[in-house]
Design a protein around this motif. Structure first.
Motif, short mmCIF file in Angstrom:
data_model
loop_
_atom_site.label_atom_id
_atom_site.label_comp_id
_atom_site.label_asym_id
_atom_site.label_seq_id
_atom_site.Cartn_x
_atom_site.Cartn_y
_atom_site.Cartn_z
N THR A 40 -8.07 10.74 2.12
CA THR A 40 -8.37 11.69 1.05
C THR A 40 -9.68 12.40 1.33
O THR A 40 -10.69 11.75 1.62
CB THR A 40 -8.46 10.96 -0.30
N THR A 41 -9.65 13.76 1.28
CA THR A 41 -10.86 14.57 1.45
C THR A 41 -11.00 15.46 0.21
O THR A 41 -10.06 15.58 -0.59
CB THR A 41 -10.75 15.44 2.71
N PRO A 42 -12.14 16.09 0.02
CA PRO A 42 -12.32 16.99 -1.14
C PRO A 42 -11.36 18.17 -1.14
O PRO A 42 -11.17 18.81 -2.18
CB PRO A 42 -13.77 17.46 -1.00
N TRP A 43 -10.75 18.43 0.01
CA TRP A 43 -9.91 19.63 0.10
C TRP A 43 -8.42 19.30 0.02
O TRP A 43 -7.64 20.03 -0.56
CB TRP A 43 -10.18 20.36 1.43
N SER A 44 -8.05 18.16 0.64
CA SER A 44 -6.63 17.80 0.64
C SER A 44 -6.48 16.37 1.11
O SER A 44 -7.43 15.75 1.61
CB SER A 44 -5.83 18.75 1.56
N ASP A 45 -5.25 15.84 0.94
CA ASP A 45 -4.92 14.52 1.48
C ASP A 45 -4.25 14.70 2.84
O ASP A 45 -3.32 15.52 2.97
CB ASP A 45 -3.98 13.76 0.53
N LEU A 46 -4.73 13.94 3.84
CA LEU A 46 -4.24 14.09 5.21
C LEU A 46 -3.60 12.79 5.65
O LEU A 46 -4.09 11.70 5.36
CB LEU A 46 -5.40 14.46 6.15
N ARG A 47 -2.50 12.93 6.38
CA ARG A 47 -1.71 11.77 6.78
C ARG A 47 -2.03 11.36 8.22
O ARG A 47 -2.14 12.19 9.11
CB ARG A 47 -0.23 12.13 6.68
N LEU A 48 -2.22 10.04 8.44
CA LEU A 48 -2.38 9.48 9.77
C LEU A 48 -1.21 8.56 10.04
O LEU A 48 -0.99 7.59 9.32
CB LEU A 48 -3.68 8.67 9.89
N GLY A 49 -0.43 8.87 11.12
CA GLY A 49 0.70 8.04 11.47
C GLY A 49 0.41 7.19 12.70
O GLY A 49 -0.66 7.27 13.32
N ALA A 50 1.40 6.38 13.07
CA ALA A 50 1.24 5.49 14.23
C ALA A 50 0.94 6.28 15.50
O ALA A 50 0.12 5.86 16.33
CB ALA A 50 2.49 4.64 14.41
N ASP A 51 1.59 7.44 15.68
CA ASP A 51 1.34 8.26 16.87
C ASP A 51 -0.09 8.78 16.88
O ASP A 51 -0.71 8.89 17.95
CB ASP A 51 2.32 9.43 16.93
N ASP A 52 -0.62 9.12 15.71
CA ASP A 52 -2.01 9.60 15.63
C ASP A 52 -2.99 8.49 16.02
O ASP A 52 -3.95 8.73 16.76
CB ASP A 52 -2.32 10.09 14.20
N VAL A 83 -10.46 -8.22 25.88
CA VAL A 83 -11.00 -7.00 25.25
C VAL A 83 -9.86 -6.13 24.72
O VAL A 83 -9.95 -5.59 23.61
CB VAL A 83 -11.86 -6.22 26.26
N ARG A 84 -8.80 -6.01 25.49
CA ARG A 84 -7.67 -5.18 25.08
C ARG A 84 -7.08 -5.65 23.74
O ARG A 84 -6.52 -4.84 22.98
CB ARG A 84 -6.57 -5.21 26.15
N PHE A 85 -7.20 -6.94 23.47
CA PHE A 85 -6.73 -7.47 22.19
C PHE A 85 -7.40 -6.76 21.02
O PHE A 85 -6.82 -6.61 19.95
CB PHE A 85 -7.01 -8.97 22.14
N TYR A 86 -8.62 -6.30 21.24
CA TYR A 86 -9.39 -5.61 20.19
C TYR A 86 -9.35 -4.10 20.33
O TYR A 86 -10.17 -3.40 19.73
CB TYR A 86 -10.84 -6.09 20.23
N GLU A 87 -8.37 -3.58 21.07
CA GLU A 87 -8.22 -2.14 21.22
C GLU A 87 -6.78 -1.70 20.92
O GLU A 87 -6.32 -0.66 21.39
CB GLU A 87 -8.61 -1.71 22.65
N GLU A 88 -6.07 -2.50 20.14
CA GLU A 88 -4.69 -2.18 19.78
C GLU A 88 -4.70 -1.23 18.57
O GLU A 88 -5.28 -1.55 17.52
CB GLU A 88 -3.92 -3.45 19.43
N PRO A 89 -4.07 -0.06 18.69
CA PRO A 89 -4.08 0.88 17.55
C PRO A 89 -3.26 0.35 16.38
O PRO A 89 -2.25 -0.35 16.58
CB PRO A 89 -3.44 2.14 18.15
#
Length: 732
Positions: A331-343, A317-323
């Motif tokens: 991209t949202t109607p208001w701004s572009d938001l960044r997602l990094g590895a820590d997020d 199961v853990r194999f399918y829970e790796e971030p």
């Protein structure tokens, strides 16, 4: 005795045969007759009252929440008690005890019974006050002067016998032969269902039945020692006596070895006044169990039997829970938001310990919404609106679904048997040959050995449909709340509350309050799933023939009983695949660290003549086997003959016995017989005969049962099913 038979009954409760005429002396039974008359009157009144109460409950509104649950529990208990009272009538009474310092006897019953004036007519057999009825011995009389046990036939007493524990107990008793009547009863004819033995529970058995429920209690005993009797009666006793095990706290699960066994014991728990125990075999715990076949390769079965293999499911199961580790822009109607590895790592760590995988994905989404909403620097937006925007981002949705997919247990376990690299990753201790051996062409051709892994996977994953039902549930609740808000607005407008003065403001707030709207929601419209009644958790688990369970199968039961409160019933000498450890060593290894062992050593079932033949068979492969001592002989030697004589043996026995059950035990094809489909002759393999008993047992070619431990155990088990006669037939 039916309702009509005991209502206002004036006939005697005793129907003693002529040979027991001295026991019919009024001086001996007059006190019992008076008491049974009072019991009959109270039964009549109690049945009338319970019937009225049940009708009232069924007519009453079902309610919601706790009120509905309380009503359902009361309906169940009332129905169960009413059914037991109607089933037994006067023969609820097992016997009576007289204390050394008491003038009046105390009568012990399957249930407690009190008359309209509060006088106790029957003590429930599970109550502390009734314990001496079962536990008193001549060495430890527990304050008794005498004890009387009844034998009921057709609703009337066909025999009774007395035991005395002091000189005062001699007065007014006719059957002072102590154990002889009980021993004689052991040889009576069997039927297709386990006979009622509550009134003849012995002191060694009663001590185990009444033992506490904390930790694990092993009941170790050889054939005929009453292990199954103890297991069943202990189930009923614990539910009655231990408030920690009540139905609202999980209740009791009883696990038997196979379906014929459960059919055989089906009447026992209801006869004890307890219908709340869940019963099953291990196959029932997993949906695939109904069609699962046997594992053809013993080495594959051995590999899958370990607790380590079950733990491999967690790695799978853990194999399918790796971030994800690659950053991405949302991209949202208001701004572009960044997602990094820590997020990603923070979001994937959001599901708490114990959260099923398929439910955890929703928590991952909640965490992502929170992370990105905290970075949003634009128009004010609610979390629900923001989530809706994120769900329109196809790249984000695909990334989450790919890294944390919804999984089915069958797909997860099937991949272990069809993708060698995946199995090596999840079970790194396996060697290359083991990995190759475990692969198969049809990954989902389930065997009994797969069931513990499927069970662990299903428990760890959860239902993939839960999230769909949750969304439908939320939608229905929102629609119902909107409907109720509209109804309340109409009420407020029609009543003109807004112009009614200050006192109306509180009423308006109450009507428009969320709590009232939630209370008025029609819960019957909400989507639900059928509950899995065997999923647990249970407060206590009773396992019979426990020596056969593999370490992997034990994990199925430990998952369902977090308290580790177990009654474990078995016999190391009857383990088909060997049992070289002690019980404590075995149980500590699978995770039960608090363990007491109680031994039963008296064989009440198997005649001495049979045990003389059976003991050398098991001693040859297990010298330290707990072979019990038989307390009676049948006077019938073990018979021998050829397989060609099978029908003649059955015919002779059936002609000489109008009652009772015979069983032919063998492996493979047993040949044609005109007794194949008769009601009084069973045909079983040695494995399926375990836990059962028959008047006549005919073994067909027992040397063909196999070699080594398995063959010896099968022969030993099959021989010791006999309560009267054993015949061994061999091929020329």
């Amino acid at each position: 005795m039916s309702d009509s038979e005991f209502r206002g009954a004036t006939t005697s409760a005793f129907d003693l045969p002529d040979r027991l005429s001295p026991k019919a002396d009024p001086a001996l039974i007059a006190e019992d007759e008076r008491h049974f008359a009072a019991v009959a009157r109270s039964l009549d009144q109690t049945i009338t009252e319970l019937s009225a109460r049940l009708d009232e409950l069924r007519r009453s509104p079902g309610g919601i929440g706790r009120a509905a649950m309380d009503r359902d529990i009361e309906v169940h208990h009332t129905t169960s008690r009413l059914r037991t009272l109607r089933r037994f009538g006067l023969d609820l009474c097992l016997g009576r005890i007289v204390g050394a310092d008491d003038a009046e006897p105390l009568y012990v019953g399957r249930l407690g019974l009190t008359d309209s004036e509060g006088r106790r007519l029957l003590l429930d057999w599970r109550s502390p006050a009734a314990e001496p009825f079962f536990a008193a011995t001549h060495a430890e009389p527990m304050g008794l002067a005498s004890r009387r046990r009844y034998r009921w036939t057709g609703g009337r007493i066909s025999d009774y016998w007395d035991e005395v524990f002091s000189a005062d107990g001699l007065e007014g008793h006719a059957a002072l032969d102590d154990q002889s009547a009980f021993i004689a009863s052991l040889g009576t004819n069997r039927s297709a269902r386990m006979r009622d033995v509550l009134s003849t529970i012995q002191a060694d058995q009663d001590a185990i039945i009444r033992a506490g429920s904390r930790g694990a209690l092993v009941v170790d005993g050889g054939p005929g020692t009453g292990k199954t009797v103890v297991a069943l009666h202990r189930s009923a006793y614990l539910l009655y006596s231990d408030p920690r095990l009540g139905h609202r706290r999980g209740g009791v699960l009883f696990v038997g070895p196979h379906r014929p066994y459960l059919d055989y014991v089906a009447d026992v728990l209801p006869s004890l006044g307890e219908e709340g125990v869940r019963t099953c075999v291990l196959r029932d715990l997993v949906a695939e169990g109904a069609s699962a076949g046997d594992e053809s390769d013993p080495e594959v079965a051995r590999l899958k039997a370990s607790a380590e293999m079950v733990k491999a499911v967690e790695r799978a199961v853990r194999f399918y829970e790796e971030p994800p580790t690659d950053p991405m822009t949302v991209t949202t109607p208001w701004s572009d938001l960044r997602l990094g590895a820590d997020d990603w790592a923070e979001a994937f760590a959001a599901p708490g310990p114990g959260t099923p995988h398929n439910e955890g994905r929703e928590q991952v989404w909640d965490a992502l919404v929170t992370i990105l909403l905290d970075r949003h620097d634009g128009d004010e937006v609610t979390p629900e609106e923001f989530r809706g925007v994120l769900l329109q981002d196809r790249e984000l949705v695909d990334t989450v679904n790919g890294a944390w997919p919804l999984l089915e247990a069958t797909d997860l376990v099937g991949d272990l048997w069809s993708v060698p690299a995946y199995l090596r990753l999840c079970a790194p201790w396996l060697g290359p040959d083991d990995v190759r051996r475990l692969q198969r062409a049809d990954a989902q051709a389930w065997t009994v050995s797969d069931l513990p892994l499927l069970d662990a996977a299903r428990q760890r994953l959860g239902d993939p449909g839960t999230e769909r039902r949750r969304r439908r549930h939320d939608a229905v609740v929102a629609a119902e709340r909107a409907r109720m808000a509209g109804v309340i607005d109409e009420i407020v407008t029609a009543a003109n509350f807004d112009s009614a003065g200050d006192d109306s403001e509180g009423a308006v707030r109450m009507l428009r309050g969320k709590d009232l709207q939630d209370t008025l929601i029609d819960e019957s419209a909400l989507p639900t799933a059928e509950p899995d009644l065997l999923a647990g958790p249970f407060a206590h688990v009773v396992v019979d023939e426990a020596q056969e369970l593999t370490d992997a199968e034990w994990q199925m039961l430990l998952l369902r009983c977090p308290s580790k409160s177990f009654t474990i019933v078995g016999d190391r000498a009857q383990a088909r695949h060997g049992f070289t450890e002690s019980w404590r060593e075995r149980l500590e290894r699978i995770g039960l660290d608090r363990c007491d062992v109680a031994s039963l050593s008296i064989n009440y079932r198997t005649p001495q003549e049979v045990m003389t033949h059976a003991e050398p068979v098991i001693r040859a492969v297990l010298p330290d086997a707990n072979v019990p001592t038989s307390i009676r002989g049948s006077g019938v030697p073990v018979g021998h003959g050829s397989v060609a004589e099978l029908d003649a043996v059955l015919e002779d026995w059936l002609a000489g016995h109008t009652d009772g059950i015979a069983c032919v035990i063998g492996t493979g094809e047993l040949g044609a017989s005109r007794f194949r489909d008769t009601a009084r002759v069973r045909w079983l393999t040695p494995e399926l005969s375990k836990g059962l008993e028959f008047d006549l047992v005919v073994l067909v070619d027992p040397d063909g049962f196999g070699d080594g431990v398995e063959g010896a155990v099968d022969r030993y088990v099959a021989m010791t099913r006999a309560t009267q006669r054993l015949v061994i037939l061999t091929s020329p």
